[in-house]
Structures are given as structure tokens and as C-alpha cells.
Write an enzyme that holds these catalytic residues in place. Structure first.
Site, PDB file in Angstrom:
ATOM      1  N   HIS A 166      59.040 -34.076 -81.268  1.00 54.29           N
ATOM      2  CA  HIS A 166      59.506 -32.976 -80.414  1.00 54.29           C
ATOM      3  C   HIS A 166      60.297 -31.922 -81.180  1.00 54.29           C
ATOM      4  O   HIS A 166      60.312 -30.758 -80.777  1.00 54.29           O
ATOM      5  CB  HIS A 166      60.353 -33.537 -79.276  1.00 54.29           C
ATOM      6  CG  HIS A 166      59.646 -34.579 -78.461  1.00 54.29           C
ATOM      7  ND1 HIS A 166      59.281 -35.796 -78.991  1.00 54.29           N
ATOM      8  CD2 HIS A 166      59.235 -34.580 -77.183  1.00 54.29           C
ATOM      9  CE1 HIS A 166      58.671 -36.506 -78.066  1.00 54.29           C
ATOM     10  NE2 HIS A 166      58.619 -35.800 -76.964  1.00 54.29           N
ATOM     11  N   ASP A 209      65.380 -30.607 -76.881  1.00 54.39           N
ATOM     12  CA  ASP A 209      65.240 -31.867 -76.126  1.00 54.39           C
ATOM     13  C   ASP A 209      66.339 -32.867 -76.487  1.00 54.39           C
ATOM     14  O   ASP A 209      66.451 -33.905 -75.853  1.00 54.39           O
ATOM     15  CB  ASP A 209      63.893 -32.547 -76.451  1.00 54.39           C
ATOM     16  CG  ASP A 209      62.686 -31.774 -75.933  1.00 54.39           C
ATOM     17  OD1 ASP A 209      62.814 -31.146 -74.875  1.00 54.39           O
ATOM     18  OD2 ASP A 209      61.634 -31.797 -76.592  1.00 54.39           O
ATOM     19  N   TRP A 255      45.791 -36.435 -80.008  1.00 55.67           N
ATOM     20  CA  TRP A 255      46.490 -35.866 -78.840  1.00 55.67           C
ATOM     21  C   TRP A 255      45.496 -34.853 -78.265  1.00 55.67           C
ATOM     22  O   TRP A 255      45.268 -33.805 -78.879  1.00 55.67           O
ATOM     23  CB  TRP A 255      47.730 -35.112 -79.278  1.00 55.67           C
ATOM     24  CG  TRP A 255      49.025 -35.777 -79.525  1.00 55.67           C
ATOM     25  CD1 TRP A 255      50.230 -35.375 -79.009  1.00 55.67           C
ATOM     26  CD2 TRP A 255      49.349 -36.912 -80.366  1.00 55.67           C
ATOM     27  NE1 TRP A 255      51.241 -36.205 -79.460  1.00 55.67           N
ATOM     28  CE2 TRP A 255      50.732 -37.143 -80.290  1.00 55.67           C
ATOM     29  CE3 TRP A 255      48.581 -37.767 -81.164  1.00 55.67           C
ATOM     30  CZ2 TRP A 255      51.373 -38.181 -80.975  1.00 55.67           C
ATOM     31  CZ3 TRP A 255      49.214 -38.796 -81.846  1.00 55.67           C
ATOM     32  CH2 TRP A 255      50.587 -38.996 -81.739  1.00 55.67           C
ATOM     33  N   TYR A 289      45.000 -32.284 -75.806  1.00 58.12           N
ATOM     34  CA  TYR A 289      45.768 -31.493 -74.838  1.00 58.12           C
ATOM     35  C   TYR A 289      45.019 -30.207 -74.468  1.00 58.12           C
ATOM     36  O   TYR A 289      44.909 -29.290 -75.292  1.00 58.12           O
ATOM     37  CB  TYR A 289      47.145 -31.140 -75.432  1.00 58.12           C
ATOM     38  CG  TYR A 289      48.135 -32.297 -75.461  1.00 58.12           C
ATOM     39  CD1 TYR A 289      47.783 -33.577 -75.045  1.00 58.12           C
ATOM     40  CD2 TYR A 289      49.438 -32.095 -75.903  1.00 58.12           C
ATOM     41  CE1 TYR A 289      48.703 -34.626 -75.062  1.00 58.12           C
ATOM     42  CE2 TYR A 289      50.373 -33.139 -75.927  1.00 58.12           C
ATOM     43  CZ  TYR A 289      49.991 -34.391 -75.501  1.00 58.12           C
ATOM     44  OH  TYR A 289      50.898 -35.425 -75.522  1.00 58.12           O
ATOM     45  N   ARG A 340      44.542 -26.684 -73.342  1.00 61.97           N
ATOM     46  CA  ARG A 340      45.475 -25.550 -73.305  1.00 61.97           C
ATOM     47  C   ARG A 340      44.816 -24.239 -73.712  1.00 61.97           C
ATOM     48  O   ARG A 340      43.852 -24.262 -74.456  1.00 61.97           O
ATOM     49  CB  ARG A 340      46.633 -25.802 -74.262  1.00 61.97           C
ATOM     50  CG  ARG A 340      47.934 -25.943 -73.482  1.00 61.97           C
ATOM     51  CD  ARG A 340      48.995 -26.518 -74.290  1.00 61.97           C
ATOM     52  NE  ARG A 340      49.392 -27.771 -73.703  1.00 61.97           N
ATOM     53  CZ  ARG A 340      50.406 -28.487 -74.127  1.00 61.97           C
ATOM     54  NH1 ARG A 340      51.088 -28.085 -75.158  1.00 61.97           N
ATOM     55  NH2 ARG A 340      50.726 -29.603 -73.536  1.00 61.97           N
ATOM     56  N   LYS A 372      45.208 -39.630 -76.847  1.00 66.83           N
ATOM     57  CA  LYS A 372      46.462 -39.531 -76.091  1.00 66.83           C
ATOM     58  C   LYS A 372      46.308 -38.367 -75.117  1.00 66.83           C
ATOM     59  O   LYS A 372      46.055 -37.228 -75.535  1.00 66.83           O
ATOM     60  CB  LYS A 372      47.639 -39.300 -77.042  1.00 66.83           C
ATOM     61  CG  LYS A 372      48.944 -39.043 -76.307  1.00 66.83           C
ATOM     62  CD  LYS A 372      50.134 -38.940 -77.241  1.00 66.83           C
ATOM     63  CE  LYS A 372      51.372 -38.514 -76.461  1.00 66.83           C
ATOM     64  NZ  LYS A 372      52.576 -38.471 -77.253  1.00 66.83           N
ATOM     65  N   GLY A 374      54.502 -39.453 -71.884  1.00 63.31           N
ATOM     66  CA  GLY A 374      55.514 -39.683 -70.847  1.00 63.31           C
ATOM     67  C   GLY A 374      55.843 -38.443 -70.034  1.00 63.31           C
ATOM     68  O   GLY A 374      56.053 -38.508 -68.835  1.00 63.31           O
ATOM     69  N   GLY A 375      55.932 -37.305 -70.711  1.00 61.83           N
ATOM     70  CA  GLY A 375      56.298 -36.060 -70.035  1.00 61.83           C
ATOM     71  C   GLY A 375      57.796 -35.902 -69.898  1.00 61.83           C
ATOM     72  O   GLY A 375      58.580 -36.684 -70.449  1.00 61.83           O
ATOM     73  N   GLY A 407      58.022 -40.392 -75.272  1.00 62.41           N
ATOM     74  CA  GLY A 407      59.186 -39.910 -76.016  1.00 62.41           C
ATOM     75  C   GLY A 407      60.419 -39.785 -75.157  1.00 62.41           C
ATOM     76  O   GLY A 407      61.203 -40.714 -75.000  1.00 62.41           O
ATOM     77  N   ARG A 408      60.549 -38.604 -74.511  1.00 60.30           N
ATOM     78  CA  ARG A 408      61.790 -38.251 -73.829  1.00 60.30           C
ATOM     79  C   ARG A 408      62.263 -39.267 -72.794  1.00 60.30           C
ATOM     80  O   ARG A 408      63.463 -39.516 -72.681  1.00 60.30           O
ATOM     81  CB  ARG A 408      61.626 -36.864 -73.164  1.00 60.30           C
ATOM     82  CG  ARG A 408      61.574 -35.759 -74.193  1.00 60.30           C
ATOM     83  CD  ARG A 408      61.021 -34.480 -73.613  1.00 60.30           C
ATOM     84  NE  ARG A 408      59.578 -34.577 -73.367  1.00 60.30           N
ATOM     85  CZ  ARG A 408      58.811 -33.578 -72.966  1.00 60.30           C
ATOM     86  NH1 ARG A 408      59.352 -32.398 -72.755  1.00 60.30           N
ATOM     87  NH2 ARG A 408      57.515 -33.739 -72.786  1.00 60.30           N
TER      88      ARG A 408
END
Ligand code: FBP
Length: 258
Positions: A21, A29, A138, A140, A142, A171, A197-198, A224-225
Site C-alpha cells: 500500500h 493508510d 492482481w 483489477y 480499471r 487475486k 480485503g478492501g 491488508g488493511r
């Protein structure tokens, strides 16, 4: 080449701790504790994660073994606007020298720069596989062409691309309706699926979501977070593990948080 995932999975399931991150978001974060990579390593080791995700710089200065390293080979900041592009920052050779047991690479599915990431990924995947290293992509969706990144259709498309491109694990970000993930998992075929996780949510919400995720056939989380921002990261880790590895109900997993 058939790649074995046994070094980064347990009983076919996986819980990875993500900590890239600082590159993707900057230190926004982080707080005084989790800004320190040693704090994260300690969680990963004590929590017996299947792998810790670092960028090269963190791995070089902090990684000391004891837990499988998943090295992210590309990355970008969120400062650059426009169509997303994440380019290679580290080689497979360097990853091996650092002791990586798997490598990670982000592809922005649907971005105007998608082809560049596909090409880069192809070379990395080939080299990693030549060394027996599993590749986690990953995936994603976008960019301006992607209107509904969390839809059933786009989530499944991202998962399928993971398979088509040769990722061992894709992922994904959770779709709006978790049950839509079943189609993505099916579309990924022999490529395994893990979910991000988000943003931090309540532990109960996280555990309920994880339970639903596991029901779709995904093999686990790369989170992560929601772990390292938790005031007791080992407790939330144990609760997640109850669900992922022991298939326990949310109610039982919640007991780990007492
Ligand atoms: P979280 O579990 O904290 O969401 O981390 C997952 C992750 O994929 C990280 O590996 C990465 O740094 C970050 O999310 C990317 O976030 P964004 O969605 O802003 O690109």
C-alpha cells in the site's frame, strides 16, 4: 510447466498478508505502528500467513525469511491520473535472490495500457515458471472503458484472463454481490482465486464476507488493511483462519476476537 502451490498454501487454501500500500496509496493508510514494515512482518510470522506481499525495497531492507515472500514485480502510485498502467520495477532474478517463493504482478484489465501489461506479464510468467515460481496476478478491472468493475461479468472476465494469461492464482476484488464470485471462480478454471480485503470494515462484516467468499470456491484472501489496521491483528487473523482453513461458521470465528 505444472507449478506447485504447496509452498504458499495449506491444505489447498491460502491467507496472504498484503503490504504494498505504501507504493499504491502512499503512507495515508498507515499509523505510527503499521507504517513500520517490521510490525507487519511480526504479524505475518506470528499469524503464520502463507505469504507476505512486499515490494522490492521493503523486502531488501526488512525481509529475513521465516515466512514465504511474495514479491510484487510492478506497481504504481495513485498520483498519476488517466488510464492506469503499472510497469515492472523488479526482475524475477532479483525476486529469487531475495528469497521469493512466488511473484505478484498487477494487470489493470480494460485499461488503454492493458496490452503493455499483458506483454510484460507474459515474459515474467515464463521466467518465473522456468524457476518453478508460482505467479499471482492482481486482476483489477480499471480505466474509462470499465463502467462496473464489481459486476458479475467483469469479475468473471478478470478471473478468466488470469487463466488465459497463465497466472497460478488470480487475486480479485470482491464483486458487489459475493455470490457472483462463483462464476468467476468457475471461469478461472485451474487458476486459483484469492480475494482482496478492501477498506477496513467491522470484524463481523469481514468474517461474514470471508465465509461467503469461501463458499464460492475461492481458496482464500490476500488481505491488508483489515488485518494490520485492526487493533489486535493476531486475533482477527485467527478468526479468519477458522473460516478459511477450518470451514467454521462466523459465530465460532467471532470467539477468537474476545
Ligand atoms: P487490501 O486488503 O488492504 O484492500 O489490500 C489489497 C490490495 O490489492 C493491495 O495489495 C494493494 O496495495 C491495494 O489493495 C490496491 O488498492 P487499490 O484498489 O487502491 O488499487
Amino acid at each position: 510447466m505444472r507449478i506447485k502451490l504447496s509452498k504458499i498454501t495449506s491444505k489447498g487454501k491460502a491467507l496472504f498478508l498484503a503490504y504494498d500500500h505504501g507504493m499504491e496509496h502512499g503512507p495515508t493508510d498507515f499509523n505510527d505502528k503499521d507504517v513500520d514494515p517490521d510490525y507487519i512482518l511480526d504479524i505475518a510470522i506470528k499469524g503464520k500467513y502463507n505469504g507476505i506481499v512486499f515490494q522490492k525495497g521493503i523486502a531488501e531492507k526488512y525481509y529475513k525469511g521465516k515466512i514465504p515472500l511474495i514479491l510484487k514485480l510492478n506497481g504504481k502510485t495513485n498520483l498519476v491520473k488517466g488510464e492506469p498502467l503499472s510497469t515492472q520495477l523488479c526482475s524475477v532474478k532479483e525476486a529469487l535472490e531475495l528469497g521469493a517463493k512466488a511473484i505478484g504482478y498487477t494487470i489493470y484489465v480494460g485499461s488503454a495500457h492493458e496490452a503493455k501489461m499483458f506483454r510484460e506479464f507474459e515474459k515474467i510468467q515464463k521466467e518465473a515458471h522456468n524457476h518453478g515460481l508460482p505467479v499471482i496476478a492482481w486482476m483489477y478491472p480499471r480505466g474509462k472503458a470499465i463502467r462496473q468493475p464489481r459486476s458479475k461479468k467483469i469479475t468473471a472476465y478478470s478471473a478468466r484472463l488470469g487463466l488465459e494469461l497463465g497466472a497460478d492464482i488470480a487475486k480479485l476484488q470482491a464483486p458487489n454481490k459475493i455470490e457472483h464470485l462463483s462464476w468467476a471462480v468457475k471461469s478461472a478454471g485451474k487458476t486459483k482465486v484469492v480475494i482482496a480485503g478492501g477498506l477496513k470494515c467491522t470484524p463481523k462484516k469481514l468474517l461474514e464476507k470471508t465465509h461467503k467468499i469461501m463458499e464460492t470456491g475461492a481458496i482464500g484472501l490476500a488481505i491488508g488493511r483489515n488485518v494490520w489496521q485492526h487493533k489486535e491483528p493476531i486475533k482477527i487473523t485467527k478468526a479468519l483462519k477458522k473460516i478459511i482453513f477450518e470451514n467454521k461458521p462466523v459465530k465460532q470465528a467471532m470467539k477468537e476476537l474476545r
